[in-house]
Enzyme design. Sequence first.
Site, PDB file in Angstrom:
ATOM      1  N   GLU A 142      53.082  18.632 -35.460  1.00  0.00           N
ATOM      2  CA  GLU A 142      52.647  17.667 -36.481  1.00  0.00           C
ATOM      3  C   GLU A 142      53.368  17.896 -37.807  1.00  0.00           C
ATOM      4  O   GLU A 142      52.787  17.816 -38.882  1.00  0.00           O
ATOM      5  CB  GLU A 142      51.130  17.712 -36.644  1.00  0.00           C
ATOM      6  CG  GLU A 142      50.385  17.326 -35.375  1.00  0.00           C
ATOM      7  CD  GLU A 142      48.873  17.433 -35.480  1.00  0.00           C
ATOM      8  OE1 GLU A 142      48.367  17.744 -36.582  1.00  0.00           O
ATOM      9  OE2 GLU A 142      48.180  17.223 -34.465  1.00  0.00           O
ATOM     10  N   GLU A 249      48.103  16.233 -27.761  1.00  0.00           N
ATOM     11  CA  GLU A 249      46.728  16.054 -28.224  1.00  0.00           C
ATOM     12  C   GLU A 249      46.439  14.560 -28.246  1.00  0.00           C
ATOM     13  O   GLU A 249      47.130  13.799 -28.908  1.00  0.00           O
ATOM     14  CB  GLU A 249      46.516  16.616 -29.631  1.00  0.00           C
ATOM     15  CG  GLU A 249      46.678  18.117 -29.762  1.00  0.00           C
ATOM     16  CD  GLU A 249      46.459  18.589 -31.199  1.00  0.00           C
ATOM     17  OE1 GLU A 249      45.562  18.046 -31.877  1.00  0.00           O
ATOM     18  OE2 GLU A 249      47.193  19.490 -31.638  1.00  0.00           O
TER      19      GLU A 249
END
Length: 430
Positions: A142, A249
């Site tokens: 991320e 995710e």
Amino acid sequence: MCKHPIFTLHALTVACCLYAGGAHASAMLGAYVDYDGWNTTTIDQLNAVTTKPLSVVNLFSGFDQDWTSLSVQATNIVSRHAAPMITWMPSQSARPDSNLLGEINNGQWNAYIDNWIAGLKNWQATYPADKRPTVLLRFAHEFNGNWYAWGNDPDGLKKAWRYLYTRFAEAGVTGVEWVWCANNVNVDSYNDITRYYPGDDVVDWTSLDGYNWGSNYSFTQWKGFAETFSAPYAKLVTNYPTKPILLAEVASAEPADVPNPLYGQNGNDSDAGQSKEAWVQDMYTRIMAEYPAIRAVSWFNTNKELSWALNGAGNTGLVAYNVVAANGYYSPVFTPLITAAPAPATPTDSNTTTNTKGGKSGGGGGKKTSTSTMTTLSVTESTRDTGLQRALAVSHMPVVVGEKLLEREAEGFRSLSQSALQALRKERVR
């Protein structure tokens, strides 16, 4: 907006049957579960209630940890016939606001990295040579967000990535697959994840994290799987066609969730009439039909910011998951992507694919050999279909939808308070 059909078991069964004829297992099933592999209980609990067991289990680890702990966690995961996906975060609990990428590049973490590598190799050596586990290594995930200290630093990320990869290759490490994982929403100064890409020669998987936040933030609304992933998926397939995609995710809120102020959520309950079962149905059937480059899916099976899990009190989605996961397209068996030693990376941070020379062979003698990056890629391509080629084989890419919703989310996340960002980045160790 993509509207979900009303969920029915019959409709879901019919949808699965559409893909049953001649379908081969093309996407591996994975999840994050509570406690990061410290015990097998949560893995066993999820496996007990699902149609197929997990083939990939995600865990989170920072630069405070090494293989003193990881050997326990990874062993527990492997004992359940799954591959550990180690989310390796360049951070320390005592310095959560410090960007360690520059320190890595300056050699300040060499002793820690070398000890980490030695621990990995020692752990792998506890298994028979023909059964040594593969580890998926998801470093600095991320990176295009603003909640982690290493975010918004494309040059630092690329350089640190190549620095680590080269150190692993020179140490003769095998059985590691490198997962380059972006957030589905660009909450940074660049709005272009390709700025962070370290090069085809040092990446095995491209990857995405993405969530349906429902209406719990004032700047979010209930959005379907296509609205969450179609735009970043198209970006990955177009720019990196030789790389399989992993959803590291992914999860949906529950319609019953209400805004959690700890995370800066100030939305409403306008999504109360939606269905998480329908969301899960739509996701796994769409992956089969429209997203052939996705080769592994890891559900974020815990209740953190919202009620993401599929099983447990108050959670829904398990019925839909079990019906769709029963399809032969989804595999409970981890198949290694790499069957050869990695080629050492060149010291440049160029995004172009080049031949690299001079790395140590993985054969144990330390003898230097000339290894072509294209050789590594050919192994990858012979093991799995590649993204763009397979997408073309089914004659279409998914229709890109939801871009305005993602832009709105990005602007909203940029405006969150520091306390909300700190809550978002908190390690997911329960």
